[in-house]
Design a protein around this motif. Structure first.
Motif, PDB file in Angstrom:
ATOM      1  N   VAL A 165      -4.417 -11.247  -3.479  1.00  0.00           N
ATOM      2  CA  VAL A 165      -4.011 -12.274  -4.440  1.00  0.00           C
ATOM      3  C   VAL A 165      -2.512 -12.518  -4.334  1.00  0.00           C
ATOM      4  CG1 VAL A 165      -3.874 -12.895  -6.882  1.00  0.00           C
ATOM      5  CG2 VAL A 165      -5.898 -11.703  -6.013  1.00  0.00           C
ATOM      6  N   ALA A 166      -1.755 -11.445  -4.237  1.00  0.00           N
ATOM      7  CA  ALA A 166      -0.303 -11.571  -4.115  1.00  0.00           C
ATOM      8  C   ALA A 166       0.072 -12.367  -2.867  1.00  0.00           C
ATOM      9  CB  ALA A 166       0.335 -10.187  -4.083  1.00  0.00           C
ATOM     10  N   LEU A 167      -0.628 -12.106  -1.756  1.00  0.00           N
ATOM     11  CA  LEU A 167      -0.364 -12.837  -0.516  1.00  0.00           C
ATOM     12  C   LEU A 167      -0.662 -14.321  -0.695  1.00  0.00           C
ATOM     13  CD1 LEU A 167       0.238 -12.863   2.562  1.00  0.00           C
ATOM     14  CD2 LEU A 167      -2.199 -12.401   2.916  1.00  0.00           C
ATOM     15  N   LEU A 168      -1.789 -14.635  -1.283  1.00  0.00           N
ATOM     16  CA  LEU A 168      -2.174 -16.036  -1.479  1.00  0.00           C
ATOM     17  C   LEU A 168      -1.208 -16.771  -2.400  1.00  0.00           C
ATOM     18  CD1 LEU A 168      -6.025 -15.510  -1.886  1.00  0.00           C
ATOM     19  CD2 LEU A 168      -4.896 -16.680   0.022  1.00  0.00           C
ATOM     20  N   ALA A 169      -0.664 -16.053  -3.404  1.00  0.00           N
ATOM     21  CA  ALA A 169       0.239 -16.672  -4.371  1.00  0.00           C
ATOM     22  C   ALA A 169       1.705 -16.569  -3.951  1.00  0.00           C
ATOM     23  CB  ALA A 169       0.044 -16.024  -5.740  1.00  0.00           C
ATOM     24  N   ASN A 170       1.960 -15.898  -2.839  1.00  0.00           N
ATOM     25  CA  ASN A 170       3.329 -15.737  -2.336  1.00  0.00           C
ATOM     26  C   ASN A 170       4.220 -15.003  -3.334  1.00  0.00           C
ATOM     27  OD1 ASN A 170       5.331 -16.002  -0.351  1.00  0.00           O
ATOM     28  ND2 ASN A 170       6.099 -17.908  -1.226  1.00  0.00           N
ATOM     29  N   VAL A 171       3.683 -13.930  -3.926  1.00  0.00           N
ATOM     30  CA  VAL A 171       4.476 -13.054  -4.787  1.00  0.00           C
ATOM     31  C   VAL A 171       4.301 -11.627  -4.271  1.00  0.00           C
ATOM     32  CG1 VAL A 171       4.235 -14.538  -6.810  1.00  0.00           C
ATOM     33  CG2 VAL A 171       2.581 -12.690  -6.437  1.00  0.00           C
ATOM     34  N   SER A 172       5.149 -10.734  -4.711  1.00  0.00           N
ATOM     35  CA  SER A 172       5.033  -9.361  -4.255  1.00  0.00           C
ATOM     36  C   SER A 172       3.835  -8.684  -4.920  1.00  0.00           C
ATOM     37  CB  SER A 172       6.308  -8.575  -4.575  1.00  0.00           C
ATOM     38  OG  SER A 172       6.395  -8.285  -5.951  1.00  0.00           O
ATOM     39  N   THR A 173       3.251  -7.737  -4.202  1.00  0.00           N
ATOM     40  CA  THR A 173       2.123  -6.994  -4.763  1.00  0.00           C
ATOM     41  C   THR A 173       2.540  -6.238  -6.018  1.00  0.00           C
ATOM     42  OG1 THR A 173       1.156  -6.747  -2.562  1.00  0.00           O
ATOM     43  CG2 THR A 173       0.376  -5.246  -4.275  1.00  0.00           C
ATOM     44  N   THR A 174       3.742  -5.714  -6.019  1.00  0.00           N
ATOM     45  CA  THR A 174       4.231  -4.985  -7.198  1.00  0.00           C
ATOM     46  C   THR A 174       4.319  -5.901  -8.404  1.00  0.00           C
ATOM     47  OG1 THR A 174       5.505  -3.448  -5.829  1.00  0.00           O
ATOM     48  CG2 THR A 174       6.135  -3.637  -8.146  1.00  0.00           C
ATOM     49  N   TYR A 175       4.853  -7.094  -8.202  1.00  0.00           N
ATOM     50  CA  TYR A 175       4.984  -8.048  -9.316  1.00  0.00           C
ATOM     51  C   TYR A 175       3.614  -8.417  -9.866  1.00  0.00           C
ATOM     52  CZ  TYR A 175       6.690 -12.081 -11.957  1.00  0.00           C
ATOM     53  OH  TYR A 175       6.995 -12.967 -12.978  1.00  0.00           O
ATOM     54  N   ARG A 201     -15.438  -2.268   4.677  1.00  0.00           N
ATOM     55  CA  ARG A 201     -16.151  -2.131   3.406  1.00  0.00           C
ATOM     56  C   ARG A 201     -15.171  -1.924   2.258  1.00  0.00           C
ATOM     57  NH1 ARG A 201     -20.613   2.419   3.224  1.00  0.00           N
ATOM     58  NH2 ARG A 201     -18.730   3.699   3.479  1.00  0.00           N
ATOM     59  N   ARG A 202     -15.443  -2.582   1.152  1.00  0.00           N
ATOM     60  CA  ARG A 202     -14.548  -2.548  -0.006  1.00  0.00           C
ATOM     61  C   ARG A 202     -15.087  -1.607  -1.062  1.00  0.00           C
ATOM     62  NH1 ARG A 202     -11.183  -7.377  -0.578  1.00  0.00           N
ATOM     63  NH2 ARG A 202     -11.039  -8.257   1.516  1.00  0.00           N
ATOM     64  N   ARG A 203     -14.167  -0.901  -1.709  1.00  0.00           N
ATOM     65  CA  ARG A 203     -14.559   0.035  -2.759  1.00  0.00           C
ATOM     66  C   ARG A 203     -14.654  -0.629  -4.116  1.00  0.00           C
ATOM     67  NH1 ARG A 203     -10.128   4.625  -1.985  1.00  0.00           N
ATOM     68  NH2 ARG A 203      -8.881   2.728  -1.735  1.00  0.00           N
ATOM     69  N   THR A 204     -14.018  -1.788  -4.286  1.00  0.00           N
ATOM     70  CA  THR A 204     -14.033  -2.486  -5.575  1.00  0.00           C
ATOM     71  C   THR A 204     -14.521  -3.915  -5.372  1.00  0.00           C
ATOM     72  OG1 THR A 204     -11.718  -3.144  -5.294  1.00  0.00           O
ATOM     73  CG2 THR A 204     -12.153  -1.099  -6.507  1.00  0.00           C
ATOM     74  N   ALA A 205     -14.986  -4.510  -6.464  1.00  0.00           N
ATOM     75  CA  ALA A 205     -15.495  -5.880  -6.411  1.00  0.00           C
ATOM     76  C   ALA A 205     -14.345  -6.871  -6.276  1.00  0.00           C
ATOM     77  CB  ALA A 205     -16.296  -6.183  -7.679  1.00  0.00           C
ATOM     78  N   GLY A 206     -14.620  -7.978  -5.595  1.00  0.00           N
ATOM     79  CA  GLY A 206     -13.659  -9.065  -5.543  1.00  0.00           C
ATOM     80  C   GLY A 206     -12.522  -8.845  -4.577  1.00  0.00           C
ATOM     81  N   LEU A 207     -11.452  -9.628  -4.782  1.00  0.00           N
ATOM     82  CA  LEU A 207     -10.272  -9.526  -3.926  1.00  0.00           C
ATOM     83  C   LEU A 207      -9.445  -8.301  -4.299  1.00  0.00           C
ATOM     84  CD1 LEU A 207      -9.031 -13.244  -3.978  1.00  0.00           C
ATOM     85  CD2 LEU A 207     -10.485 -12.137  -2.270  1.00  0.00           C
TER      86      LEU A 207
END
Length: 269
Positions: free
Chosen positions: A44-54, A33-39
């Motif tokens: 998103v970072a994984l799908l775009a191949n960038v770091s989560t921090t960036y 279960r997710r606490r926030t809406a959406g992804l």
């Protein structure tokens, strides 16, 4: 001062597009279960191949200056439309994907007399020309009859977007006012993004937010719409409801000026 984009607006766009997607939309398992809406940001970072921090820095509006490759990857990850991709790049780069734009007021807008004459020759087809910030620069009699008598309005009120959201007549003319108004605001938003340092756009948006409840609600969503020909259901003052097809043409000598011409297609509702 040079412009290198609008990091705050860019972050708002990314977050709004992330929140509208579900894991299944991008081929990810729903998981717990997710606490926030959406992804999630990390998804998103994984799908775009960038770091989560960036990616987090981008959503927070920090001036990280992403590369074209990163922008394209984020657009793919967030399933952006062509208009949204263009808007994303404008927010990241400033204006027409330019590395820098000098913040100076735009000169007074003028229209070629030959263009005005062409608009008149297109009678009886309703035709108008809108300018950089969507002021109506020219219109023929048929357009003034269908929409409004632009020539009779004070110079500061001859603006198509202001008319759409503040003039009672606009809601009478457009039989599908809300979707048409949303689409117009989305097209205007793209135009405004091309001129991030033009104070005329900032002033107009401020006035619209003050005068229109819909603009106050819709503007923060960062919805954009591409300019395109198509059809609309309009109410003619004497002929009644009609479906009009319209063609949009950008003027070669001034790409900020657009001619729109209409022709009645049928008499159905």
């Amino acid at each position: 001062m040079a412009t290198t984009g609008d990091p705050q607006a860019l972050g708002q766009l990314l977050r709004s597009r992330r929140e509208r997607l579900r894991p299944g939309d991008v081929g990810l398992p729903a998981g717990i279960r997710r606490r926030t809406a959406g992804l999630r940001r990390e998804e998103v970072a994984l799908l775009a191949n960038v770091s989560t921090t960036y990616y987090t820095f981008m959503e927070q509006g920090r001036p990280v200056q992403p590369s074209d490759q990163v922008l394209d990857a984020l657009a793919d990850a967030l399933r952006m439309s062509a208009a949204e991709r263009l808007y994303l790049r404008m927010l990241a780069r400033g204006g027409e994907d330019a590395p820098s734009v000098v913040a100076v007021p735009a000169p007074d807008e003028r229209i070629d007399p030959e263009v005005v004459a062409l608009v008149q020759r297109l009678e009886p087809f309703p035709t108008l020309v809108k300018g950089r910030s969507w002021d109506v620069l020219a219109s023929n009699r048929a357009a003034r009859e269908l929409f409004d008598d632009w020539d009779a309005l004070p110079a500061g009120e001859r603006n198509l977007v202001r008319w759409m959201f503040t003039a009672p007549r606009a809601r009478e003319v457009y039989l599908e006012w809300e979707p048409e108004a949303r689409a117009m605001l989305g097209r205007f938003r793209l135009a405004a993004a091309r001129h991030p340092d033009d104070p005329a756009f900032e002033a107009l948006v401020g006035e619209l937010k003050q005068d229109s409840r819909e603009v106050r609600q819709w503007w923060p969503r960062h919805d954009v719409t591409a300019v395109a020909s198509g059809s609309k259901k309009l109410r003619h003052p004497t002929l009644g409801p009609l479906r009009y097809s319209h063609v949009v043409l950008h003027l070669a000598d001034n790409s900020d000026q657009t001619m729109v011409t209409y022709s009645a297609a049928d008499a159905g509702n």
